[in-house]
Design an enzyme around this catalytic site. Structure first.
Site, PDB file in Angstrom:
ATOM      1  N   LYS A  50      13.051   1.305  33.476  1.00  0.00           N
ATOM      2  CA  LYS A  50      13.420   2.522  34.212  1.00  0.00           C
ATOM      3  C   LYS A  50      13.470   2.251  35.717  1.00  0.00           C
ATOM      4  CE  LYS A  50      14.196   5.234  30.778  1.00  0.00           C
ATOM      5  NZ  LYS A  50      15.505   5.858  30.566  1.00  0.00           N
ATOM      6  N   ASP A  60      26.472   1.739  19.888  1.00  0.00           N
ATOM      7  CA  ASP A  60      25.233   1.056  20.236  1.00  0.00           C
ATOM      8  C   ASP A  60      25.418   0.597  21.677  1.00  0.00           C
ATOM      9  OD1 ASP A  60      23.174  -0.795  20.727  1.00  0.00           O
ATOM     10  OD2 ASP A  60      23.202  -1.548  18.668  1.00  0.00           O
ATOM     11  N   VAL A  61      24.641   1.142  22.594  1.00  0.00           N
ATOM     12  CA  VAL A  61      24.827   0.880  24.024  1.00  0.00           C
ATOM     13  C   VAL A  61      24.629  -0.582  24.398  1.00  0.00           C
ATOM     14  CG1 VAL A  61      24.216   3.239  24.646  1.00  0.00           C
ATOM     15  CG2 VAL A  61      22.428   1.472  24.632  1.00  0.00           C
ATOM     16  N   TYR A 104       8.963  -0.277  29.166  1.00  0.00           N
ATOM     17  CA  TYR A 104       9.672   0.969  29.462  1.00  0.00           C
ATOM     18  C   TYR A 104       9.707   1.211  30.974  1.00  0.00           C
ATOM     19  CZ  TYR A 104      10.663   5.986  29.576  1.00  0.00           C
ATOM     20  OH  TYR A 104      11.210   7.222  29.848  1.00  0.00           O
ATOM     21  N   ASP A 164      26.552   8.387  21.134  1.00  0.00           N
ATOM     22  CA  ASP A 164      25.164   8.219  20.717  1.00  0.00           C
ATOM     23  C   ASP A 164      25.112   7.233  19.556  1.00  0.00           C
ATOM     24  OD1 ASP A 164      22.527  10.194  21.257  1.00  0.00           O
ATOM     25  OD2 ASP A 164      22.434   9.023  19.412  1.00  0.00           O
TER      26      ASP A 164
END
Length: 174
Positions: A144, A50-51, A140, A36
């Site tokens: 998705k 940090d993805v 967003y 995370d």
């Protein structure tokens, strides 16, 4: 856990749906690692990542594999959203939402897939908003929907190696 080997890696597992997934997997007997941006400091095994940073993602996966030998399941639950009308979304905000929600999922999928055991899985948390967009969430909703396409492609490519790839589309969650 049946006959699967390896650990459960829950990305975005410090809060929300990710935390619930990590808790459920641990309760089911999986050795569970939370990755995370801001992991719980009380969780000594958690990994800060940090993805959006591919090298950090690769390091997080490598650390998990070093600790547990392989991955049995990966849950990608990292996500972020901002409510902004489409004509007001600035490039920086667009890049943030895209980076966390879609590029981050890709980064973890690509880094983790070679370490997922036959019979293992990759699950991405998407959103009902991908199929039923709402005003103010264009970035967003778009990311998705992209996650779902990514997972469908991954299922086609990784399925023959015994890796299931799925997306889950929850609605509003407390």
């Amino acid at each position: 856990m049946a006959d699967l080997a390896g650990a459960a890696l829950v990305v975005g597992g410090a809060s929300g749906i990710g935390a619930a997934c990590a808790e459920a997997l641990a309760a089911a007997g999986w050795p569970t690692v939370v990755a995370d941006l801001k992991p719980d400091p009380a969780d000594a095994g958690a990994i800060a990542v940090d993805v959006r940073d591919r090298e950090a993602v690769e390091a997080a996966v490598a650390t998990t594999v070093e600790r547990h030998g392989s991955l049995g399941t990966v849950v990608y639950a990292a996500g972020t959203a901002r409510v902004t009308p489409i004509l007001e979304i600035e490039a920086r905000e667009w890049d943030l939402i895209l980076g966390v929600n879609l590029s981050g999922a890709f980064n973890f999928l690509q880094a983790a897939a070679p370490h997922i055991v036959d019979g293992g899985s990759f699950t991405a948390i998407s959103s009902i908003d991908s199929a039923a967009p709402v005003p103010g969430l264009a970035h967003y909703c778009s990311t998705k929907a992209g996650v779902e396409a990514l997972v469908r492609s991954a299922a086609l490519e990784l399925g023959p190696a015994g890796v299931r790839c799925n997306a889950f589309l929850p609605g509003l969650v407390r």
